[in-house]
Scaffold this motif. Structure first.
Motif, short mmCIF file in Angstrom:
data_model
loop_
_atom_site.label_atom_id
_atom_site.label_comp_id
_atom_site.label_asym_id
_atom_site.label_seq_id
_atom_site.Cartn_x
_atom_site.Cartn_y
_atom_site.Cartn_z
N VAL A 99 0.85 -1.19 0.00
CA VAL A 99 0.00 0.00 0.00
C VAL A 99 0.88 1.23 0.00
O VAL A 99 1.81 1.35 0.80
N ASN A 100 0.57 2.17 -0.90
CA ASN A 100 1.19 3.49 -0.86
C ASN A 100 0.19 4.39 -0.16
O ASN A 100 -0.92 4.61 -0.66
N GLY A 101 0.55 4.88 1.03
CA GLY A 101 -0.37 5.65 1.86
C GLY A 101 -0.41 7.12 1.51
O GLY A 101 0.38 7.62 0.70
N PRO A 102 -1.35 7.85 2.13
CA PRO A 102 -1.48 9.29 1.89
C PRO A 102 -0.22 10.08 2.23
O PRO A 102 0.00 11.17 1.71
N ASP A 103 0.63 9.52 3.10
CA ASP A 103 1.88 10.17 3.47
C ASP A 103 3.02 9.89 2.49
O ASP A 103 4.15 10.33 2.69
N GLY A 104 2.72 9.15 1.40
CA GLY A 104 3.73 8.84 0.40
C GLY A 104 4.62 7.66 0.76
O GLY A 104 5.51 7.30 -0.01
N ARG A 105 4.38 7.04 1.89
CA ARG A 105 5.19 5.89 2.32
C ARG A 105 4.59 4.59 1.82
O ARG A 105 3.40 4.50 1.58
N PRO A 125 -5.92 6.22 11.35
CA PRO A 125 -5.66 6.34 9.91
C PRO A 125 -5.63 7.79 9.44
O PRO A 125 -6.26 8.67 10.03
N MET A 126 -4.87 7.98 8.38
CA MET A 126 -4.80 9.27 7.72
C MET A 126 -5.93 9.37 6.72
O MET A 126 -6.33 8.36 6.13
N SER A 127 -6.44 10.56 6.52
CA SER A 127 -7.37 10.79 5.42
C SER A 127 -6.55 10.97 4.16
O SER A 127 -5.44 11.52 4.22
N GLY A 128 -7.06 10.51 3.03
CA GLY A 128 -6.36 10.69 1.76
C GLY A 128 -6.40 9.46 0.90
O GLY A 128 -7.24 8.57 1.08
N GLN A 129 -5.46 9.40 -0.03
CA GLN A 129 -5.42 8.36 -1.06
C GLN A 129 -4.53 7.20 -0.64
O GLN A 129 -3.36 7.39 -0.31
N TYR A 130 -5.09 6.00 -0.71
CA TYR A 130 -4.37 4.75 -0.47
C TYR A 130 -4.39 3.97 -1.78
O TYR A 130 -5.45 3.61 -2.28
N ASP A 131 -3.21 3.70 -2.34
CA ASP A 131 -3.11 2.87 -3.54
C ASP A 131 -2.70 1.48 -3.09
O ASP A 131 -1.72 1.31 -2.37
N ILE A 132 -3.45 0.47 -3.54
CA ILE A 132 -3.37 -0.87 -2.97
C ILE A 132 -3.03 -1.89 -4.06
O ILE A 132 -3.68 -1.94 -5.10
N TRP A 133 -2.03 -2.72 -3.77
CA TRP A 133 -1.64 -3.84 -4.62
C TRP A 133 -1.78 -5.13 -3.81
O TRP A 133 -1.34 -5.18 -2.67
N ILE A 134 -2.35 -6.16 -4.42
CA ILE A 134 -2.39 -7.49 -3.82
C ILE A 134 -1.42 -8.35 -4.63
O ILE A 134 -1.60 -8.53 -5.83
N GLY A 135 -0.40 -8.84 -3.97
CA GLY A 135 0.62 -9.64 -4.63
C GLY A 135 0.41 -11.13 -4.43
O GLY A 135 -0.33 -11.56 -3.56
N THR A 136 1.09 -11.90 -5.26
CA THR A 136 1.12 -13.35 -5.12
C THR A 136 2.53 -13.73 -4.68
O THR A 136 3.50 -13.38 -5.34
N TYR A 137 2.64 -14.42 -3.56
CA TYR A 137 3.94 -14.77 -3.01
C TYR A 137 4.61 -15.85 -3.86
O TYR A 137 4.00 -16.83 -4.23
N GLY A 138 5.90 -15.63 -4.17
CA GLY A 138 6.71 -16.66 -4.79
C GLY A 138 6.55 -16.88 -6.29
O GLY A 138 7.28 -17.66 -6.86
N SER A 139 5.59 -16.21 -6.92
CA SER A 139 5.36 -16.45 -8.34
C SER A 139 4.61 -15.28 -8.95
O SER A 139 3.81 -14.63 -8.28
N SER A 140 4.84 -15.01 -10.22
CA SER A 140 4.14 -13.91 -10.88
C SER A 140 2.78 -14.34 -11.42
O SER A 140 2.08 -13.53 -12.02
N ARG A 141 2.35 -15.58 -11.17
CA ARG A 141 1.05 -16.02 -11.66
C ARG A 141 -0.07 -15.32 -10.91
O ARG A 141 0.08 -14.95 -9.75
#
Length: 155
Positions: A99-105, A125-141
């Motif tokens: 997650v990229n949080g509203p604080d840019g971290r 929590p901070m108010s603002g934009q949260y950009d969210i990625w769900i990854g797959t562990y160990g493989s790009s599938r």
């Protein structure tokens, strides 16, 4: 399941620098949502596919794990209330969360939820934009997954 503050931060990596592989400026793959404190239904659930071509352990480092897409899966515009914000995933495969949080971290988790599911919790929590990625562990599938956004529960 609600977690204590100590358990919530265990296994979480916070990074101050942005990554070129994960680009929060791109439009999200699945959707953009706006929620404010006290939202219903809780949890807010989005069905998606986890995974991508970028290895978060190489692009973000620290304890970030999993293969994620370049664009975020979901963009959350959040107006905080008095409750925590919990972002988690549920899948039959081993998933990760970036997650990229509203604080840019960058905030990352692997296995902080139930079983092999990731979970991140902000007690204030901070108010603002949260950009969210769900990854797959160990493989790009890709794998079927659900993103859960809650003020009450973790997956």
């Amino acid at each position: 399941m609600l977690r204590t503050a100590a358990a919530a931060i265990l296994g979480v990596t916070v990074l101050a620098s942005a990554s070129m592989a994960q680009d929060y400026r791109l439009n999200p793959i699945y959707q953009t949502i706006s929620l404010r404190g006290g939202f219903t239904p809780d949890p807010y659930v989005i069905n998606l596919q986890s995974g991508g071509n970028n290895d978060a352990s190489r692009t973000l480092g620290g304890s970030c794990r999993g293969w994620v897409a370049t664009a975020p899966d979901v963009r959350l515009h959040f107006q905080a209330g008095s409750l925590p914000l919990i972002i988690s995933a549920n899948s039959s495969t081993d998933t990760t969360l970036v997650v990229n949080g509203p604080d840019g971290r960058w905030y990352c988790n692997d296995d902080g939820g139930n079983g092999l599911n990731p979970s991140l919790r902000w007690n204030s929590p901070m108010s603002g934009q949260y950009d969210i990625w769900i990854g797959t562990y160990g493989s790009s599938r890709n794998a079927n997954a659900q993103l859960h956004i809650s003020e009450l529960y973790s997956q």
